[in-house]
Design a protein around this motif. Sequence first.
Motif, PDB file in Angstrom:
ATOM      1  N   GLY A 130       0.795  -1.221   0.000  1.00 50.35           N
ATOM      2  CA  GLY A 130       0.000   0.000   0.000  1.00 50.35           C
ATOM      3  C   GLY A 130       0.825   1.267   0.000  1.00 50.35           C
ATOM      4  N   GLN A 131       2.055   1.204   0.513  1.00 47.78           N
ATOM      5  CA  GLN A 131       2.900   2.393   0.549  1.00 47.78           C
ATOM      6  C   GLN A 131       3.200   2.876  -0.874  1.00 47.78           C
ATOM      7  N   ALA A 132       3.670   1.964  -1.700  1.00 49.42           N
ATOM      8  CA  ALA A 132       3.991   2.330  -3.081  1.00 49.42           C
ATOM      9  C   ALA A 132       2.731   2.646  -3.883  1.00 49.42           C
ATOM     10  N   GLU A 133       1.682   1.850  -3.716  1.00 47.68           N
ATOM     11  CA  GLU A 133       0.465   2.055  -4.503  1.00 47.68           C
ATOM     12  C   GLU A 133      -0.187   3.394  -4.169  1.00 47.68           C
ATOM     13  N   ALA A 134      -0.241   3.745  -2.891  1.00 52.47           N
ATOM     14  CA  ALA A 134      -0.844   5.026  -2.521  1.00 52.47           C
ATOM     15  C   ALA A 134      -0.012   6.184  -3.058  1.00 52.47           C
ATOM     16  N   ALA A 135       1.326   6.069  -2.966  1.00 53.03           N
ATOM     17  CA  ALA A 135       2.177   7.136  -3.486  1.00 53.03           C
ATOM     18  C   ALA A 135       2.013   7.278  -4.989  1.00 53.03           C
ATOM     19  N   PHE A 136       1.943   6.172  -5.718  1.00 51.39           N
ATOM     20  CA  PHE A 136       1.734   6.230  -7.165  1.00 51.39           C
ATOM     21  C   PHE A 136       0.373   6.834  -7.488  1.00 51.39           C
ATOM     22  N   ALA A 137      -0.652   6.481  -6.708  1.00 49.47           N
ATOM     23  CA  ALA A 137      -1.979   7.075  -6.944  1.00 49.47           C
ATOM     24  C   ALA A 137      -1.905   8.590  -6.824  1.00 49.47           C
ATOM     25  N   GLY A 138      -1.219   9.086  -5.784  1.00 48.25           N
ATOM     26  CA  GLY A 138      -1.092  10.524  -5.617  1.00 48.25           C
ATOM     27  C   GLY A 138      -0.269  11.164  -6.712  1.00 48.25           C
ATOM     28  N   ALA A 139       0.829  10.527  -7.098  1.00 49.21           N
ATOM     29  CA  ALA A 139       1.703  11.098  -8.120  1.00 49.21           C
ATOM     30  C   ALA A 139       1.026  11.157  -9.476  1.00 49.21           C
ATOM     31  N   LEU A 140       0.267  10.115  -9.806  1.00 50.02           N
ATOM     32  CA  LEU A 140      -0.403  10.055 -11.109  1.00 50.02           C
ATOM     33  C   LEU A 140      -1.745  10.781 -11.102  1.00 50.02           C
ATOM     34  N   GLY A 141      -2.254  11.090  -9.900  1.00 48.90           N
ATOM     35  CA  GLY A 141      -3.544  11.765  -9.801  1.00 48.90           C
ATOM     36  C   GLY A 141      -4.700  10.874 -10.184  1.00 48.90           C
ATOM     37  N   VAL A 142      -4.620   9.575  -9.768  1.00 49.12           N
ATOM     38  CA  VAL A 142      -5.660   8.611 -10.116  1.00 49.12           C
ATOM     39  C   VAL A 142      -6.080   7.838  -8.873  1.00 49.12           C
ATOM     40  N   GLN A 143      -7.193   7.135  -9.015  1.00 49.27           N
ATOM     41  CA  GLN A 143      -7.722   6.331  -7.923  1.00 49.27           C
ATOM     42  C   GLN A 143      -7.374   4.869  -8.162  1.00 49.27           C
ATOM     43  N   LEU A 144      -6.823   4.223  -7.143  1.00 49.66           N
ATOM     44  CA  LEU A 144      -6.497   2.808  -7.196  1.00 49.66           C
ATOM     45  C   LEU A 144      -7.239   2.090  -6.072  1.00 49.66           C
ATOM     46  N   GLY A 145      -7.061   0.765  -5.980  1.00 49.49           N
ATOM     47  CA  GLY A 145      -7.712  -0.005  -4.932  1.00 49.49           C
ATOM     48  C   GLY A 145      -9.132  -0.399  -5.297  1.00 49.49           C
ATOM     49  N   GLY A 146      -9.820  -1.025  -4.340  1.00 51.80           N
ATOM     50  CA  GLY A 146     -11.177  -1.505  -4.570  1.00 51.80           C
ATOM     51  C   GLY A 146     -11.205  -3.018  -4.709  1.00 51.80           C
ATOM     52  N   THR A 147     -12.260  -3.547  -5.274  1.00 55.08           N
ATOM     53  CA  THR A 147     -12.468  -4.984  -5.367  1.00 55.08           C
ATOM     54  C   THR A 147     -11.582  -5.594  -6.449  1.00 55.08           C
ATOM     55  N   LEU A 148     -11.024  -6.777  -6.154  1.00 53.88           N
ATOM     56  CA  LEU A 148     -10.260  -7.521  -7.157  1.00 53.88           C
ATOM     57  C   LEU A 148     -10.435  -9.010  -6.909  1.00 53.88           C
ATOM     58  N   ARG A 149     -10.071  -9.799  -7.936  1.00 56.93           N
ATOM     59  CA  ARG A 149     -10.289 -11.243  -7.882  1.00 56.93           C
ATOM     60  C   ARG A 149      -8.990 -11.983  -8.188  1.00 56.93           C
ATOM     61  N   TYR A 150      -8.652 -12.944  -7.318  1.00 55.35           N
ATOM     62  CA  TYR A 150      -7.551 -13.868  -7.546  1.00 55.35           C
ATOM     63  C   TYR A 150      -8.158 -15.265  -7.703  1.00 55.35           C
ATOM     64  N   GLY A 151      -8.399 -15.676  -8.937  1.00 52.78           N
ATOM     65  CA  GLY A 151      -9.065 -16.953  -9.159  1.00 52.78           C
ATOM     66  C   GLY A 151     -10.451 -16.934  -8.534  1.00 52.78           C
ATOM     67  N   GLU A 152     -10.678 -17.845  -7.581  1.00 55.92           N
ATOM     68  CA  GLU A 152     -11.976 -17.904  -6.919  1.00 55.92           C
ATOM     69  C   GLU A 152     -12.054 -17.004  -5.688  1.00 55.92           C
ATOM     70  N   ARG A 153     -10.940 -16.398  -5.311  1.00 56.29           N
ATOM     71  CA  ARG A 153     -10.897 -15.550  -4.110  1.00 56.29           C
ATOM     72  C   ARG A 153     -11.111 -14.089  -4.485  1.00 56.29           C
ATOM     73  N   VAL A 154     -12.043 -13.438  -3.808  1.00 58.37           N
ATOM     74  CA  VAL A 154     -12.349 -12.026  -4.049  1.00 58.37           C
ATOM     75  C   VAL A 154     -11.903 -11.214  -2.845  1.00 58.37           C
ATOM     76  N   GLU A 155     -11.215 -10.098  -3.102  1.00 62.31           N
ATOM     77  CA  GLU A 155     -10.790  -9.208  -2.033  1.00 62.31           C
ATOM     78  C   GLU A 155     -11.392  -7.829  -2.257  1.00 62.31           C
ATOM     79  N   HIS A 156     -11.860  -7.226  -1.172  1.00 63.04           N
ATOM     80  CA  HIS A 156     -12.398  -5.868  -1.221  1.00 63.04           C
ATOM     81  C   HIS A 156     -11.411  -4.966  -0.473  1.00 63.04           C
ATOM     82  N   ARG A 157     -10.596  -4.257  -1.230  1.00 67.91           N
ATOM     83  CA  ARG A 157      -9.553  -3.428  -0.645  1.00 67.91           C
ATOM     84  C   ARG A 157      -9.990  -1.972  -0.572  1.00 67.91           C
ATOM     85  N   PRO A 158      -9.440  -1.235   0.371  1.00 62.31           N
ATOM     86  CA  PRO A 158      -9.775   0.192   0.463  1.00 62.31           C
ATOM     87  C   PRO A 158      -9.339   0.939  -0.803  1.00 62.31           C
ATOM     88  N   VAL A 159     -10.025   2.009  -1.076  1.00 67.64           N
ATOM     89  CA  VAL A 159      -9.681   2.865  -2.212  1.00 67.64           C
ATOM     90  C   VAL A 159      -8.475   3.720  -1.835  1.00 67.64           C
TER      91      VAL A 159
END
Length: 317
Positions: A240-269
């Motif tokens: 999250g450290q790198a992803e949040a910094a990249f989100a701020g640098a690029l001015g975009v929103q990252l995070g949220g729901t994602l799927r790894y095969g049959e496993r679903v994760e709901h991550r913070p935005v």
Amino acid sequence: MRAAPYLVGAAAGYLADARFGDPRRGHPVALFGAAAARLERRLWRDHRGAGALHTALAVGAVAGAAHLAVRAVRRSPAAAGALAAAATFTVLGGTSLTREAAAIGRSLADGDLAAARERLPHLCGRDPSGLDEQQVARAVVESVAENTADAVVNALVWGGVAGVPGLLAFRAANTLDAMVGHRSARYRRFGWAAARLDDVAGWPGARLTALLTVAASDAPARTWRVWRRDGSAHPSPNAGQAEAAFAGALGVQLGGTLRYGERVEHRPVLGAGLPPVGAADIARACRLSRRVGALALATTLALRALGGRALGGRRRG
């Protein structure tokens, strides 16, 4: 200067990765993975102790061999520099990372979502089959951010701290985590030690990645704000450290729901309130990753030079 062979060699290895990327066949990291898999077949038990032994033997063997190699060439600056160059080239993956990301970005720009989905597993373990263009772009940018920390900055940090053994031991630990550190039924206990070691080893580089992203950003105040607000919201203590910094640098929103095969994760935005990430942001993320990597090289070489100078001063005293 005591640290000079490492400094020259690490810079040469970084430039070699920038020019050539990962070799297509016979990559030492792949050879380590094959050896670790054979060891796993002998040691696997559904128990943390078995996994801890597996981790200690696999990573310890790499660190020990690297230490012996450094001792063997310590009287030859040229050989020591060549060893540092080879080790640095082996552990870095920044160029291959951005090449894969750029290829997916080109497929999305051409309107070929099927080709982009097909290439996505080269970057991350998400199930691409149901992803739309925006979701593929998000997966790519998040992977570029996370792997800038893992495949570039963290390796250089440990090289700066411990030289060639640090470089190779970190790559071994990170590779082992990718192999057995996930939360499947087989690895929930056996992979615990590998996952925890990777968390500990990745802690300094993840935060340095975020700081260097602030330095490399065209909007440092926004980058700092998003990183400090959202960096710890991610379930991983480091990603999250790198992803949040990249989100701020690029001015975009990252995070949220994602799927790894049959496993679903709901991550913070990460970067709430910013525009959603899009295909055009992939090229921007790749340029940012390269800037962060160059800053990481300069920072860690300075760390190594200062450490070598301090050690030399103590010995003279």
